[in-house]
Motif scaffolding. Sequence first.
Motif, PDB file in Angstrom:
ATOM      1  N   ASP A  65       0.477  -1.303  -0.269  1.00 23.70           N
ATOM      2  CA  ASP A  65       0.424  -0.199  -0.490  1.00 23.70           C
ATOM      3  C   ASP A  65       1.003   0.844   0.176  1.00 23.70           C
ATOM      4  N   ASP A  66       2.234   1.175   0.634  1.00 19.35           N
ATOM      5  CA  ASP A  66       2.629   2.286   0.744  1.00 19.35           C
ATOM      6  C   ASP A  66       3.999   2.506  -0.822  1.00 19.35           C
ATOM      7  N   ALA A  69       0.695   4.317  -3.353  1.00 20.14           N
ATOM      8  CA  ALA A  69       0.813   4.959  -3.107  1.00 20.14           C
ATOM      9  C   ALA A  69       1.455   6.293  -3.633  1.00 20.14           C
ATOM     10  N   GLN A  70       2.876   5.988  -3.294  1.00 14.27           N
ATOM     11  CA  GLN A  70       3.620   6.582  -4.104  1.00 14.27           C
ATOM     12  C   GLN A  70       3.314   6.631  -5.130  1.00 14.27           C
ATOM     13  N   ARG A  72       0.439   6.266  -6.821  1.00 15.21           N
ATOM     14  CA  ARG A  72      -0.326   6.686  -7.590  1.00 15.21           C
ATOM     15  C   ARG A  72      -0.439   7.953  -7.674  1.00 15.21           C
ATOM     16  N   GLY A 131      -2.150   0.624  -2.571  1.00 11.84           N
ATOM     17  CA  GLY A 131      -2.764   1.905  -2.312  1.00 11.84           C
ATOM     18  C   GLY A 131      -3.549   3.109  -2.412  1.00 11.84           C
ATOM     19  N   GLN A 133      -6.042   2.178  -0.346  1.00 11.97           N
ATOM     20  CA  GLN A 133      -6.579   2.879   0.860  1.00 11.97           C
ATOM     21  C   GLN A 133      -5.697   3.731   1.718  1.00 11.97           C
ATOM     22  N   GLY A 134      -4.511   2.998   1.032  1.00 10.81           N
ATOM     23  CA  GLY A 134      -3.510   4.182   1.884  1.00 10.81           C
ATOM     24  C   GLY A 134      -3.269   5.761   1.420  1.00 10.81           C
ATOM     25  N   PHE A 135      -3.697   5.813   0.369  1.00 15.21           N
ATOM     26  CA  PHE A 135      -3.780   6.894   0.154  1.00 15.21           C
ATOM     27  C   PHE A 135      -5.033   7.583   0.619  1.00 15.21           C
ATOM     28  N   SER A 138      -3.903   9.270   4.291  1.00 18.91           N
ATOM     29  CA  SER A 138      -3.086   9.293   4.575  1.00 18.91           C
ATOM     30  C   SER A 138      -3.613  11.183   4.160  1.00 18.91           C
ATOM     31  N   LYS A 153       2.010   5.782   8.069  1.00 15.84           N
ATOM     32  CA  LYS A 153       2.871   5.520   7.203  1.00 15.84           C
ATOM     33  C   LYS A 153       4.025   4.792   7.099  1.00 15.84           C
ATOM     34  N   VAL A 200       2.075  12.728  -0.517  1.00 16.65           N
ATOM     35  CA  VAL A 200       1.422  11.965   0.211  1.00 16.65           C
ATOM     36  C   VAL A 200       0.713  13.037   1.906  1.00 16.65           C
TER      37      VAL A 200
END
Length: 219
Positions: A65-66, A69-70, A72, A131, A133-135, A138, A153, A200
């Motif tokens: 996810d981390d 997320a980056q 994305r 990512g 949900q991760g994003f 954040s 994070k 993020v």
Amino acid sequence: MRPLFAAAGGVALAIALAGCGTGGISKGAADQEHGKKLFLGKGQCAGCHTLAAAGSTGTIGPNLDDAFAQARADGYKESAIRNIVHEQIKYPGQYEVAQNNPSFLSANMPANLVRGQDAEDVAAFVAANAGVQGFAESQLISGTNGKLIFQKKCAGCHTLKDAGTTGTVGPNLDQLMPAFPIVQKQVTNGGVKMPAFKAVLTKAQIDAVAKYVAARAGK
Ligand code: HEC
Ligand code: HEC
């Protein structure tokens, strides 16, 4: 920047894996539900990777996810992420490994855990979910509580006793005890393996988490 995972020239880790042939080769569009089942299968991805959509919490490899997320945040399309994951399944990096040493990986990712259509299905599942949900999460971190930001994070990759986190992808911060400007720079720009957080987290949030780490690491 210290080269953390010094490439060791093909020290592949031989992990005996249960065959995962499912018989049914689905032609056409990738089957994400099937990809999820494979992701969670014995000896597959879940044991090493955290991915909210799969409910997995592995910490041997990066938190997916981390990581995505980056990607994305940097504007990568889902199709591009799908290709990245598919390539990674075929050609994972092989690095020097060491046990109980926070500067090294504890295991490498074996190549071709899933093949053919199975690999397509896993890649499609990861690309559709990693990512997202991760994003979103954040975005929800509206405040500047450094500890909370760390837990959301950074936890998947770093050990920090004060935050109750045990990630082992990056260095153990209690041992490293980095000063504020080092954390601030690392979080903003990322590193060799660590994603950048400048897209993020806000500047104030980066400062907050850097202040928190500098103050609490090693305590
Ligand atoms: C034995 C542990 C292990 C297993 C099992 C494993 N991985 Fe990994 N994975 C790692 C490690 C360690 C890395 C970091 C080194 C690298 O990039 O090759 C990694 C990296 C990745 C990356 C790149 C992330 C980034 O930040 O660049 C992706 C994507 C990935 N794995 C997906 C998968 C998928 C999908 C599966 C299941 C088919 C899987 N992994 C199975 C350990 C594992
Ligand atoms: C996907 C895994 C991952 C995440 C998430 C992550 N890190 Fe890292 N971090 C690493 C790795 C790996 C390194 C080692 C250097 C490198 O490859 O970037 C590292 C290095 C560091 C360093 C040492 C920098 C130096 O110069 O020695 C600090 C400090 C740090 N991370 C803080 C954080 C903080 C704070 C967060 C959360 C905002 C965070 N990291 C999130 C993987 C991660």
